[in-house]
Design a protein around this motif. Structure first.
Motif, short mmCIF file in Angstrom:
data_model
loop_
_atom_site.label_atom_id
_atom_site.label_comp_id
_atom_site.label_asym_id
_atom_site.label_seq_id
_atom_site.Cartn_x
_atom_site.Cartn_y
_atom_site.Cartn_z
N GLY A 12 -11.15 4.99 -26.32
CA GLY A 12 -9.92 4.93 -26.63
C GLY A 12 -9.73 5.86 -27.50
N ASN A 35 -12.03 8.17 -22.73
CA ASN A 35 -10.96 7.54 -22.69
C ASN A 35 -10.72 7.09 -21.22
N THR A 37 -7.74 7.47 -19.17
CA THR A 37 -7.49 8.72 -18.87
C THR A 37 -8.36 10.03 -19.35
N VAL A 77 -8.88 0.49 -28.31
CA VAL A 77 -8.02 0.62 -27.30
C VAL A 77 -6.95 -0.58 -27.68
N GLY A 82 -6.12 -4.94 -23.20
CA GLY A 82 -6.82 -3.58 -22.84
C GLY A 82 -8.20 -3.62 -23.24
N VAL A 86 -11.78 -3.47 -20.97
CA VAL A 86 -12.91 -2.44 -21.54
C VAL A 86 -14.07 -3.24 -21.67
P1 ATR Z 1 -1.21 3.62 -29.01
O1 ATR Z 1 -2.34 3.15 -29.70
O2 ATR Z 1 -1.07 5.10 -28.87
O3 ATR Z 1 0.00 2.79 -29.37
P2 ATR Z 1 -1.72 2.28 -26.74
O4 ATR Z 1 -1.02 1.56 -25.76
O5 ATR Z 1 -2.44 0.88 -27.68
O6 ATR Z 1 -1.58 3.52 -27.43
O7 ATR Z 1 -3.45 2.52 -26.09
C1 ATR Z 1 -4.26 2.74 -26.79
C2 ATR Z 1 -5.51 3.42 -25.96
O8 ATR Z 1 -6.00 2.07 -25.29
C3 ATR Z 1 -5.42 4.45 -25.02
O9 ATR Z 1 -6.61 5.28 -25.07
C4 ATR Z 1 -5.28 3.65 -23.66
O10 ATR Z 1 -5.94 4.58 -22.64
P3 ATR Z 1 -4.94 5.52 -21.77
O11 ATR Z 1 -4.97 6.84 -22.48
O12 ATR Z 1 -5.74 5.70 -20.51
O13 ATR Z 1 -3.64 4.69 -21.53
C5 ATR Z 1 -6.32 2.59 -23.85
N1 ATR Z 1 -6.11 1.55 -23.00
C6 ATR Z 1 -5.08 0.44 -23.12
N2 ATR Z 1 -5.19 -0.21 -22.10
C7 ATR Z 1 -6.40 0.03 -21.44
C8 ATR Z 1 -7.06 -0.81 -20.52
N3 ATR Z 1 -6.65 -1.74 -19.75
N4 ATR Z 1 -8.18 -0.14 -20.07
C9 ATR Z 1 -8.62 1.11 -20.89
N5 ATR Z 1 -8.11 1.30 -21.92
C10 ATR Z 1 -6.83 1.07 -22.12
#
Ligand code: ATR
Length: 472
Positions: A12, A35, A37, A77, A82, A86
């Motif tokens: 993440g 990550n 992505t 994450v 999410g 994972v």
């Molecule tokens: P933020 O913390 O910037 O608000 P977020 O939407 O909460 O962002 O997501 C944070 C992390 O969770 C990211 O690394 C995201 O991976 P991507 O960069 O590939 O989007 C990860 N993430 C969210 N949903 C996920 C899932 N279903 N499986 C794996 N990683 C996930």
């Protein structure tokens, strides 16, 4: 990736995960980063690889393969689905004894569920509350881990090194098993809601009762930051209020839309408090105040329908020193309420959380860090069995001394039509707790009247029912 090389894996690479991974690397730990992505993890290694030993993992398989055993995987994450996604992907890749630590903003009940589910595979699970925002994650957050003792033995030493420190003591300690860490983090955020709303109410009173401009209010907050109110939030309040807007050349705060947002931890705090029957009235009002502020259509409709002119006449003035005292007393009460909630949650879940440890690990790194926390720690260490922080000698005295100021402030606010939901809720809470008799006696009478719910008496034991209307 060289197999079994890395000590910690972080998956993440959004801002919190990235900064936590860099924090580990900067402290000399060997870190593998992943990550979903991959490009984001690549960017982290490319941009920050020079800071320490950061290894890229292009898949969770690679992440797991890169780790020494028992493996330590930190999941950072998006909370909810999410995190489950994972974990579901990780479980078949891990071996019994490996450790998964969820350092995201999970609901504590999800953490309990995940802990138990992973235990079936022999995988150890920690729910780690992390506060401090992106700077904290990088430079030393306050860390609230919930885990079994053997799990903490694997992951705790790493977390303690990267956490904030006060007098060489880490702002990180095992708070209890499974969901205890995320529960404490949730309450921390609830207290943060109350702190911020209290500051906002103080500012509103300066503005609307005392006619101060934001720059003048900023000066007062800056001054307060050198007193018993010293805290991260009071300090940044001075900066936010002093900020001018390039576009209008006026104060920036005047062009920011007055609708506060929330990610949900305040709501979770209040929901848990309702489930446990703990009156966290300050946190609840702060949460409701955000909801109210965001309800702009209803605000406009009611303002139009009722008018915004206060028929009560010119507002009473209060000295800023009254405001300072009122805010301090109210802050103490909202901490007392939050700690009551942790005590109740801990009792219900059999977590055995040591309350005095919480203000100790909140002294630095987190958003609610404040001078007051050292005094709270000391009071709770001296009186671990006090039923309320307010019943400890230090804070009983502190609040009693400031009660007249709090009452003057709430009185002036009510008179002047300035909404102070947290200040007034906290005053009502104090008055109710201190009352010799509460009108709950009448409520019991009413309940017995319409529902035969019975009541107890003050003069003899037993349950009683009155034939209220014998001719019914
Ligand atoms: P933020 O913390 O910037 O608000 P977020 O939407 O909460 O962002 O997501 C944070 C992390 O969770 C990211 O690394 C995201 O991976 P991507 O960069 O590939 O989007 C990860 N993430 C969210 N949903 C996920 C899932 N279903 N499986 C794996 N990683 C996930």
């Amino acid at each position: 990736t060289s197999p079994g090389h890395a000590q910690v894996g972080v998956t993440g690479m959004a801002v919190m995960g990235r900064n936590l991974a860099r924090n580990f690397a900067r402290h000399g730990f060997r870190v593998a980063v992943h990550n979903r992505t991959t490009s984001k993890a690549e960017a982290v290694v490319r941009e920050f690889g020079h800071e320490g030993d950061l290894t890229l993992a292009r898949s969770l398989e690679e992440l797991v393969a890169a780790l020494e055993r028992p493996r330590r995987v930190i999941v950072m994450v998006a909370a909810g689905p999410g995190t489950d996604a994972v974990i579901d992907e990780l479980v078949p890749l891990l071996d019994p004894g490996d450790v998964v630590a969820d350092a995201g903003n999970a609901h504590w009940r999800d953490t309990v569920r995940r802990h138990d589910a992973l235990a079936e595979h022999g995988i150890r699970f920690a729910g780690v509350g992390v506060s401090g925002g992106e700077v904290g994650a990088l430079e030393g957050p306050s860390v609230m881990p919930g885990a079994d003792a053997d799990t903490y033995a694997e992951i705790g030493p790493f977390l303690e090194v990267v956490s904030a420190h006060v007098d060489d003591e880490p702002c990180c300690t095992l708070v209890g098993p499974d969901g205890a860490g995320h529960f404490v983090k949730m309450v921390h955020n609830g207290i943060e809601y109350a702190d911020m709303q209290l500051i906002a109410e103080g500012y509103d009173l300066m503005r609307r009762l005392l006619g101060m401009e934001p720059a003048a209010a900023a000066e007062v907050f800056r001054e307060w930051d050198g007193t018993e109110l010293e805290s991260y939030l009071v300090g940044i309040t001075a900066e936010v209020l002093a900020q001018s807007d390039a576009g209008t050349a006026g104060p920036l705060v005047d062009v920011i839309r007055d609708a506060a947002e929330q990610k949900g931890t305040g709501r979770w705090t209040v929901q848990s408090a309702l489930d446990l029957g703990v009156p966290v009235t300050g946190i609840a009002e702060a949460t409701m105040a955000r909801a109210l502020s965001g309800d702009t259509a209803r605000r406009a409709a009611v303002r139009d329908a009722l008018g915004d002119q206060d028929p009560a006449g010119p507002p009473a003035r209060v000295p800023t020193d009254d405001l300072r005292q009122a805010l301090y007393a109210a802050k103490v009460v909202s901490y007392a309420q939050g700690l009551d909630l942790v005590r109740a949650g801990s009792a219900e879940q059999c977590w055995d959380v040591e309350l005095a440890e919480l203000p100790r690990i909140w002294r630095d790194g987190c958003i609610i860090r404040a001078r007051l926390l050292a005094d709270i720690t000391e009071a709770l260490e001296r009186h671990p069995d006090a039923p309320s922080l307010l019943a400890t000698p230090t804070f009983a005295r502190a609040v009693t001394e400031r009660l007249p100021a709090l009452r003057r402030v709430v009185g002036a606010a009510v008179q002047g039509g300035v909404p102070v939901p947290v200040l007034s809720a906290v005053l009502a809470y104090l008055d109710a707790l201190r009352a010799e008799r509460l009108p709950a006696a009448l409520v019991q009478g009413l309940r017995d009247y319409f529902g035969a719910h019975t009541y107890e008496r003050v003069d003899r034991p037993g349950s009683f029912h009155t034939a209220w209307a014998a001719d019914r």
